[in-house]
Structures are given as C-alpha cells and as structure tokens.
Motif scaffolding. Structure first.
Motif, PDB file in Angstrom:
ATOM      1  N   ARG A  23      47.361  93.441  40.112  1.00  0.00           N
ATOM      2  CA  ARG A  23      47.965  94.125  38.966  1.00  0.00           C
ATOM      3  C   ARG A  23      49.313  94.773  39.307  1.00  0.00           C
ATOM      4  O   ARG A  23      50.264  94.694  38.532  1.00  0.00           O
ATOM      5  CB  ARG A  23      47.003  95.200  38.441  1.00  0.00           C
ATOM      6  CG  ARG A  23      47.490  95.888  37.173  1.00  0.00           C
ATOM      7  CD  ARG A  23      46.643  97.079  36.800  1.00  0.00           C
ATOM      8  NE  ARG A  23      46.909  98.163  37.738  1.00  0.00           N
ATOM      9  CZ  ARG A  23      45.985  99.016  38.181  1.00  0.00           C
ATOM     10  NH1 ARG A  23      44.742  98.931  37.791  1.00  0.00           N
ATOM     11  NH2 ARG A  23      46.317  99.960  39.029  1.00  0.00           N
ATOM     12  N   ASP A  24      49.419  95.435  40.467  1.00  0.00           N
ATOM     13  CA  ASP A  24      50.583  96.280  40.752  1.00  0.00           C
ATOM     14  C   ASP A  24      51.542  95.767  41.826  1.00  0.00           C
ATOM     15  O   ASP A  24      52.639  96.300  41.969  1.00  0.00           O
ATOM     16  CB  ASP A  24      50.119  97.676  41.152  1.00  0.00           C
ATOM     17  CG  ASP A  24      49.506  98.450  40.002  1.00  0.00           C
ATOM     18  OD1 ASP A  24      49.610  97.997  38.846  1.00  0.00           O
ATOM     19  OD2 ASP A  24      48.927  99.522  40.255  1.00  0.00           O
ATOM     20  N   TYR A  25      51.138  94.763  42.616  1.00  0.00           N
ATOM     21  CA  TYR A  25      51.972  94.313  43.738  1.00  0.00           C
ATOM     22  C   TYR A  25      52.388  92.852  43.680  1.00  0.00           C
ATOM     23  O   TYR A  25      53.542  92.531  43.921  1.00  0.00           O
ATOM     24  CB  TYR A  25      51.222  94.516  45.072  1.00  0.00           C
ATOM     25  CG  TYR A  25      51.159  95.939  45.552  1.00  0.00           C
ATOM     26  CD1 TYR A  25      52.117  96.459  46.415  1.00  0.00           C
ATOM     27  CD2 TYR A  25      50.114  96.766  45.164  1.00  0.00           C
ATOM     28  CE1 TYR A  25      52.040  97.753  46.875  1.00  0.00           C
ATOM     29  CE2 TYR A  25      50.028  98.075  45.618  1.00  0.00           C
ATOM     30  CZ  TYR A  25      50.992  98.561  46.475  1.00  0.00           C
ATOM     31  OH  TYR A  25      50.913  99.848  46.923  1.00  0.00           O
ATOM     32  N   ILE A  26      51.459  91.957  43.447  1.00  0.00           N
ATOM     33  CA  ILE A  26      51.712  90.532  43.680  1.00  0.00           C
ATOM     34  C   ILE A  26      52.596  89.919  42.590  1.00  0.00           C
ATOM     35  O   ILE A  26      52.221  89.869  41.433  1.00  0.00           O
ATOM     36  CB  ILE A  26      50.391  89.748  43.790  1.00  0.00           C
ATOM     37  CG1 ILE A  26      49.532  90.319  44.912  1.00  0.00           C
ATOM     38  CG2 ILE A  26      50.682  88.268  44.043  1.00  0.00           C
ATOM     39  CD1 ILE A  26      48.136  89.718  44.986  1.00  0.00           C
ATOM     40  N   GLU A  27      53.765  89.488  43.016  1.00  0.00           N
ATOM     41  CA  GLU A  27      54.728  88.796  42.146  1.00  0.00           C
ATOM     42  C   GLU A  27      54.546  87.286  42.317  1.00  0.00           C
ATOM     43  O   GLU A  27      53.899  86.832  43.267  1.00  0.00           O
ATOM     44  CB  GLU A  27      56.157  89.155  42.579  1.00  0.00           C
ATOM     45  CG  GLU A  27      56.575  90.582  42.310  1.00  0.00           C
ATOM     46  CD  GLU A  27      57.381  90.730  41.031  1.00  0.00           C
ATOM     47  OE1 GLU A  27      57.713  89.717  40.391  1.00  0.00           O
ATOM     48  OE2 GLU A  27      57.688  91.871  40.681  1.00  0.00           O
ATOM     49  N   SER A  28      55.153  86.515  41.436  1.00  0.00           N
ATOM     50  CA  SER A  28      55.219  85.066  41.614  1.00  0.00           C
ATOM     51  C   SER A  28      55.989  84.779  42.895  1.00  0.00           C
ATOM     52  O   SER A  28      56.816  85.583  43.330  1.00  0.00           O
ATOM     53  CB  SER A  28      55.947  84.413  40.439  1.00  0.00           C
ATOM     54  OG  SER A  28      55.272  84.679  39.234  1.00  0.00           O
ATOM     55  N   PHE A  29      55.743  83.604  43.483  1.00  0.00           N
ATOM     56  CA  PHE A  29      56.472  83.257  44.706  1.00  0.00           C
ATOM     57  C   PHE A  29      57.970  83.274  44.438  1.00  0.00           C
ATOM     58  O   PHE A  29      58.429  82.722  43.431  1.00  0.00           O
ATOM     59  CB  PHE A  29      56.037  81.883  45.218  1.00  0.00           C
ATOM     60  CG  PHE A  29      54.649  81.886  45.782  1.00  0.00           C
ATOM     61  CD1 PHE A  29      54.356  82.552  46.961  1.00  0.00           C
ATOM     62  CD2 PHE A  29      53.631  81.243  45.114  1.00  0.00           C
ATOM     63  CE1 PHE A  29      53.073  82.564  47.481  1.00  0.00           C
ATOM     64  CE2 PHE A  29      52.338  81.239  45.619  1.00  0.00           C
ATOM     65  CZ  PHE A  29      52.057  81.914  46.805  1.00  0.00           C
ATOM     66  N   PRO A  30      58.749  83.896  45.312  1.00  0.00           N
ATOM     67  CA  PRO A  30      60.195  84.013  45.069  1.00  0.00           C
ATOM     68  C   PRO A  30      60.942  82.735  45.419  1.00  0.00           C
ATOM     69  O   PRO A  30      60.786  82.196  46.512  1.00  0.00           O
ATOM     70  CB  PRO A  30      60.605  85.153  46.001  1.00  0.00           C
ATOM     71  CG  PRO A  30      59.647  85.059  47.153  1.00  0.00           C
ATOM     72  CD  PRO A  30      58.346  84.581  46.547  1.00  0.00           C
ATOM     73  N   ASP A  31      61.742  82.269  44.477  1.00  0.00           N
ATOM     74  CA  ASP A  31      62.621  81.147  44.802  1.00  0.00           C
ATOM     75  C   ASP A  31      63.958  81.723  45.288  1.00  0.00           C
ATOM     76  O   ASP A  31      64.162  82.936  45.315  1.00  0.00           O
ATOM     77  CB  ASP A  31      62.782  80.204  43.601  1.00  0.00           C
ATOM     78  CG  ASP A  31      63.408  80.872  42.381  1.00  0.00           C
ATOM     79  OD1 ASP A  31      64.027  81.954  42.492  1.00  0.00           O
ATOM     80  OD2 ASP A  31      63.272  80.298  41.279  1.00  0.00           O
ATOM     81  N   ASP A  32      64.856  80.855  45.667  1.00  0.00           N
ATOM     82  CA  ASP A  32      66.139  81.298  46.225  1.00  0.00           C
ATOM     83  C   ASP A  32      66.924  82.169  45.243  1.00  0.00           C
ATOM     84  O   ASP A  32      67.577  83.135  45.645  1.00  0.00           O
ATOM     85  CB  ASP A  32      66.982  80.102  46.664  1.00  0.00           C
ATOM     86  CG  ASP A  32      66.392  79.384  47.877  1.00  0.00           C
ATOM     87  OD1 ASP A  32      65.524  79.967  48.571  1.00  0.00           O
ATOM     88  OD2 ASP A  32      66.790  78.230  48.132  1.00  0.00           O
ATOM     89  N   ALA A  33      66.868  81.851  43.954  1.00  0.00           N
ATOM     90  CA  ALA A  33      67.612  82.625  42.952  1.00  0.00           C
ATOM     91  C   ALA A  33      67.070  84.052  42.834  1.00  0.00           C
ATOM     92  O   ALA A  33      67.845  85.003  42.735  1.00  0.00           O
ATOM     93  CB  ALA A  33      67.562  81.922  41.591  1.00  0.00           C
TER      94      ALA A  33
END
Length: 176
Positions: A23-33
């Motif tokens: 809920r509070d930490y996990i973001e989608s995997f970060p791409d270069d942008a």
C-alpha cells in the motif's frame, strides 16, 4: 542490462511481503524515464546498486532490517533499524518523490539537504537513512549514513556504498 550488482546474494528472501508494504512503498518497476525524472527532481544521480535493487522490487519492507554500528544511536547502542526502503517514483507515500519522501524530510522535518533519504526508521521520522553525497558531489557514489533528528541531526557512517549497506543488514534477533 547486465546484472553486475548483488552477485552471490540471495535477493529472493530480501523483501518482506505485507499489505502495508504494498500500500505505502511498492511502486511499479522504474523504467529509464522514471529514474531520470526522479533524479532530476532530487538533483542527484542514484547509485547503480540502488537502481538494480529497485528493479527487483521497487521499494518495501525488508526481512533483515538492522545494521550494526560502532557507536550508539537513539535507536540502540550497537545498531540502527529501518522500517522500509523507498522506491523510485512519485506515487506511493513512501517513495523517493512521494508525499513523505526525501524532499519532505528536508522541507518539513529539517533534515540536512546533503543527499537522498532512502529509508525510514521505526521511530516514524525521528531518524532516517541517507545516501550522503557530501564527499562525492551529486553525480558520485554516495556513502550511506544514519541521520538522527533526536540528536541534533547527528550523522553516523554506516557503509561506503548502498550495496555494502544492503549486504550488511541483519535480522533484529541477531542484534537484540
């Protein structure tokens, strides 16, 4: 991308699974942008070992949450503890550019503006883990330090780099 970090380190047991983390930490995997956007907003190049870890899971609570110290802190005489590691992004409350991210700690809590705050501690804002760029500049390889708000923002050196910090985390029971 060749995976050059965390050789001989079992990342499969690193992250803790829980609804709070999701809920509070996990973001989608970060791409270069996304990485570039976050780096531009923060004013610092993120270490490759941090980016590599966030590409396995982008933030969250960890199973080994304590790091030994050679001096006492407001948390314990021989270690610090982290609650979670902030992901690269802007959506979750505990992400680098989130509502309670790195800049929030500087602007609202008065933490020193010498790097990127990447992990919160169980004290709920009274101490933080910082990628400290004081000695290397905004494009260099930062040290990892503990900043203790309760002790006039005292800086305690933890590790020469982020991967060393991650490898040095231990289970709480081992240090109690």
């Amino acid at each position: 991308m060749e995976f050059t970090f965390y050789k001989d380190f079992d990342l499969s047991k690193f992250w803790s699974e829980c609804s709070y983390s999701s809920r509070d930490y996990i973001e989608s995997f970060p791409d270069d942008a996304v990485i570039e956007s976050v780096e531009k907003e923060l004013g610092y190049k993120l270490p490759g070992s941090y980016v590599a870890l966030m590409r396995t899971q982008n933030g969250g609570l960890v199973n080994k949450s304590c790091f030994p110290t050679t001096e006492g802190t407001s948390w314990a005489e021989d270690h610090i503890a982290i609650a979670g590691i902030m992901g690269i992004g802007k959506e979750k409350i505990h992400s680098l550019c989130g509502e309670q991210g790195s800049q929030f700690m500087i602007d609202k809590w008065g933490y020193p503006a010498t790097g990127v705050y990447i992990a919160d501690c169980p004290s709920e804002g009274h101490d933080m883990i910082l990628l400290d760029y004081s000695n290397c500049g905004p494009q260099g390889e930062p040290e990892v330090v503990h900043i203790d708000q309760e002790n006039n923002y005292k800086k305690t050196f933890l590790a020469k780099d982020f991967e060393t910090f991650i490898r040095g985390l231990e289970e709480e029971e081992k240090l109690d």
